[in-house]
Design an enzyme around this catalytic site. Structure first.
Site, PDB file in Angstrom:
ATOM      1  N   SER A 136      -7.325  -2.525  -4.132  1.00 59.00           N
ATOM      2  CA  SER A 136      -6.812  -2.555  -5.506  1.00 59.00           C
ATOM      3  C   SER A 136      -7.278  -3.861  -6.126  1.00 59.00           C
ATOM      4  O   SER A 136      -7.659  -4.798  -5.396  1.00 59.00           O
ATOM      5  CB  SER A 136      -5.278  -2.517  -5.442  1.00 59.00           C
ATOM      6  OG  SER A 136      -4.701  -2.895  -6.674  1.00 59.00           O
ATOM      7  N   TYR A 181       2.801  -5.699  -1.863  1.00 59.08           N
ATOM      8  CA  TYR A 181       1.652  -4.829  -2.168  1.00 59.08           C
ATOM      9  C   TYR A 181       0.356  -5.640  -2.074  1.00 59.08           C
ATOM     10  O   TYR A 181      -0.607  -5.225  -1.437  1.00 59.08           O
ATOM     11  CB  TYR A 181       1.835  -4.225  -3.562  1.00 59.08           C
ATOM     12  CG  TYR A 181       0.797  -3.189  -3.922  1.00 59.08           C
ATOM     13  CD1 TYR A 181       0.752  -1.965  -3.255  1.00 59.08           C
ATOM     14  CD2 TYR A 181      -0.144  -3.431  -4.919  1.00 59.08           C
ATOM     15  CE1 TYR A 181      -0.208  -1.011  -3.579  1.00 59.08           C
ATOM     16  CE2 TYR A 181      -1.094  -2.483  -5.255  1.00 59.08           C
ATOM     17  CZ  TYR A 181      -1.123  -1.273  -4.580  1.00 59.08           C
ATOM     18  OH  TYR A 181      -2.063  -0.332  -4.896  1.00 59.08           O
TER      19      TYR A 181
HETATM   20  P1  NDP Z   1      -0.266   8.756  -5.368  1.00 59.74           P
HETATM   21  O1  NDP Z   1       1.170   8.407  -5.201  1.00 59.74           O
HETATM   22  O2  NDP Z   1      -0.629   9.805  -6.352  1.00 59.74           O
HETATM   23  O3  NDP Z   1      -0.892   9.159  -3.944  1.00 59.74           O
HETATM   24  C1  NDP Z   1      -0.567   8.494  -2.771  1.00 59.74           C
HETATM   25  C2  NDP Z   1      -0.982   9.334  -1.582  1.00 59.74           C
HETATM   26  O4  NDP Z   1      -0.684   8.611  -0.380  1.00 59.74           O
HETATM   27  C3  NDP Z   1      -0.247  10.655  -1.511  1.00 59.74           C
HETATM   28  O5  NDP Z   1      -1.160  11.673  -1.176  1.00 59.74           O
HETATM   29  C4  NDP Z   1       0.745  10.458  -0.381  1.00 59.74           C
HETATM   30  O6  NDP Z   1       0.952  11.701   0.305  1.00 59.74           O
HETATM   31  C5  NDP Z   1      -0.026   9.484   0.521  1.00 59.74           C
HETATM   32  N1  NDP Z   1       0.860   8.773   1.430  1.00 59.74           N
HETATM   33  C6  NDP Z   1       1.882   7.937   1.121  1.00 59.74           C
HETATM   34  N2  NDP Z   1       2.509   7.528   2.228  1.00 59.74           N
HETATM   35  C7  NDP Z   1       1.864   8.111   3.279  1.00 59.74           C
HETATM   36  C8  NDP Z   1       2.023   8.078   4.686  1.00 59.74           C
HETATM   37  N3  NDP Z   1       3.008   7.385   5.274  1.00 59.74           N
HETATM   38  N4  NDP Z   1       1.166   8.796   5.442  1.00 59.74           N
HETATM   39  C9  NDP Z   1       0.183   9.526   4.883  1.00 59.74           C
HETATM   40  N5  NDP Z   1      -0.031   9.604   3.559  1.00 59.74           N
HETATM   41  C10 NDP Z   1       0.813   8.899   2.771  1.00 59.74           C
HETATM   42  O7  NDP Z   1      -0.995   7.374  -5.718  1.00 59.74           O
HETATM   43  P2  NDP Z   1      -2.524   6.998  -5.959  1.00 59.74           P
HETATM   44  O8  NDP Z   1      -3.425   8.159  -5.875  1.00 59.74           O
HETATM   45  O9  NDP Z   1      -2.548   6.158  -7.157  1.00 59.74           O
HETATM   46  O10 NDP Z   1      -2.743   6.031  -4.717  1.00 59.74           O
HETATM   47  C11 NDP Z   1      -3.795   6.177  -3.786  1.00 59.74           C
HETATM   48  C12 NDP Z   1      -4.207   4.804  -3.312  1.00 59.74           C
HETATM   49  O11 NDP Z   1      -4.741   4.066  -4.406  1.00 59.74           O
HETATM   50  C13 NDP Z   1      -3.083   3.945  -2.735  1.00 59.74           C
HETATM   51  O12 NDP Z   1      -3.569   3.269  -1.610  1.00 59.74           O
HETATM   52  C14 NDP Z   1      -2.782   2.966  -3.865  1.00 59.74           C
HETATM   53  O13 NDP Z   1      -2.254   1.764  -3.381  1.00 59.74           O
HETATM   54  C15 NDP Z   1      -4.170   2.768  -4.451  1.00 59.74           C
HETATM   55  N6  NDP Z   1      -4.252   2.273  -5.830  1.00 59.74           N
HETATM   56  C16 NDP Z   1      -3.600   2.913  -6.854  1.00 59.74           C
HETATM   57  C17 NDP Z   1      -3.722   2.441  -8.153  1.00 59.74           C
HETATM   58  C18 NDP Z   1      -3.020   3.101  -9.301  1.00 59.74           C
HETATM   59  O14 NDP Z   1      -2.851   2.455 -10.356  1.00 59.74           O
HETATM   60  N7  NDP Z   1      -2.645   4.349  -9.220  1.00 59.74           N
HETATM   61  C19 NDP Z   1      -4.561   1.271  -8.468  1.00 59.74           C
HETATM   62  C20 NDP Z   1      -5.214   0.692  -7.314  1.00 59.74           C
HETATM   63  C21 NDP Z   1      -5.076   1.188  -6.059  1.00 59.74           C
HETATM   64  P3  NDP Z   1       2.323  12.197   0.968  1.00 59.74           P
HETATM   65  O15 NDP Z   1       3.467  11.654   0.156  1.00 59.74           O
HETATM   66  O16 NDP Z   1       2.198  13.686   0.912  1.00 59.74           O
HETATM   67  O17 NDP Z   1       2.273  11.678   2.362  1.00 59.74           O
END
Ligand code: NDP
Length: 273
Positions: free
Chosen positions: A144, A157
């Site tokens: 990020s 974070y």
């Molecule tokens: P979402 O919340 O839409 O997606 C997050 C995903 O992570 C979900 O598919 C969730 O699936 C999965 N996840 C969470 N916890 C677990 C776990 N314990 N095991 C396996 N899977 C897990 O958020 P984003 O798409 O935005 O986030 C994706 C990545 O991008 C993250 O790493 C986030 O930190 C990063 N990011 C996001 C930004 C933003 O502004 N959106 C900016 C910069 C980076 P499930 O709950 O089904 O397990």
């Protein structure tokens, strides 16, 4: 160098929503075989069916990246079915953003580090031997902009995402001689379900927010696919965050002043309580 993505096997963590979901669809449209992993199996199955209906190839594997046994089953499922993993997109993650003393020690601190950092490291460690065997592979780690600049309330974070950057850089230097590429992707804010998990934090109330438009999830996912096609060390998006990174490195006093002025002053602290 441009890589032909057709028939590549791509393992994607966090495929049930946001960047992971969109990247899965886009990789499949490129002709990749996608292995979709996350905890919410129904969502993965739905996505896999949609990809298959369009002629693509996808399987859904439930996995919590905080659980090493589940990571091993996830990797083994991909290997048993396809015999190899060409691209690992380490994307699963979430952010709990608040004043440190208000973060829950387990759910907000331990688990956040476990999912965003340790889970990513353990997943990579489980996949790496298969890539080393073939002297080929590409690991794309989701960090990020908060992996370069740490605003107030992002303490845990940012600790995790800075960690992902350090891990990514060290691993790249470790495995590049063996034909394996390692890249980091560093997006700014984007519209996904991420905001549903962050809690109340000063960025949500800040005037800065109106100057920084959020990207779409699809845009970030397209950049991930583009990175797989043309591997680079790091992708920072949108481009103008490079200016902020430069300022943080060369004029940290200025960044401190802006962050304190717009995010940490007493009024913001009470607004986000
Ligand atoms: P979402 O919340 O839409 O997606 C997050 C995903 O992570 C979900 O598919 C969730 O699936 C999965 N996840 C969470 N916890 C677990 C776990 N314990 N095991 C396996 N899977 C897990 O958020 P984003 O798409 O935005 O986030 C994706 C990545 O991008 C993250 O790493 C986030 O930190 C990063 N990011 C996001 C930004 C933003 O502004 N959106 C900016 C910069 C980076 P499930 O709950 O089904 O397990």
């Amino acid at each position: 160098m441009t890589i032909d993505l057709r028939n590549k096997v791509v393992l994607i963590t966090g495929a049930s929503s946001g960047f992971g979901q969109d990247a899965s669809r886009l990789f499949a449209e490129e002709g990749c075989k996608v292995v979709l992993a996350a905890r919410r199996l129904e969502r993965l199955q739905e996505l896999a069916s949609r990809i298959q209906d369009r002629g693509g190839e996808a399987i859904a594997v439930p996995a919590d990246v905080t659980n090493r046994d589940e990571i091993n089953v996830m990797v083994k499922s991909a290997i048993d079915l396809y015999g190899q993993i060409d691209i690992l997109f380490n994307n699963a993650g979430f952010g709990r953003l608040s004043w440190l003393e208000r973060l829950d020690p387990d759910r907000d601190i331990e688990t956040q580090i476990q999912v965003n950092l340790t889970g990513l490291i353990q997943t990579t460690r489980a996949v790496l031997p298969y890539m080393l065997q073939r002297r080929s592979g590409h690991i794309i780690n989701m960090s990020s902009v908060a992996g370069w600049i740490a605003p107030s309330t992002y303490s845990i974070y940012s600790a995790a995402k800075f960690g992902v950057r350090g891990f990514t850089d060290a691993l790249r230097r470790e495995v590049q001689p063996f034909g394996i590429r390692v890249s980091g992707i560093y997006p700014g804010p984007a519209r996904t379900e991420f905001g549903q998990h962050t809690g109340n934090h000063p960025m949500k109330h800040s005037v800065l927010r109106k100057y920084f438009r959020s990207m779409t999830s699809e845009y970030v996912a397209q950049r991930v696919v583009d990175l797989a096609r043309r591997p680079r060390r790091a992708v920072i998006i949108p481009w103008y965050y490079r200016i902020a990174l430069f300022a943080d490195r060369t004029m940290p006093w200025l960044v401190d002043w802006i962050v304190i002025q717009f995010l940490t002053k007493k009024k913001h602290r009470s607004a986000a309580s």
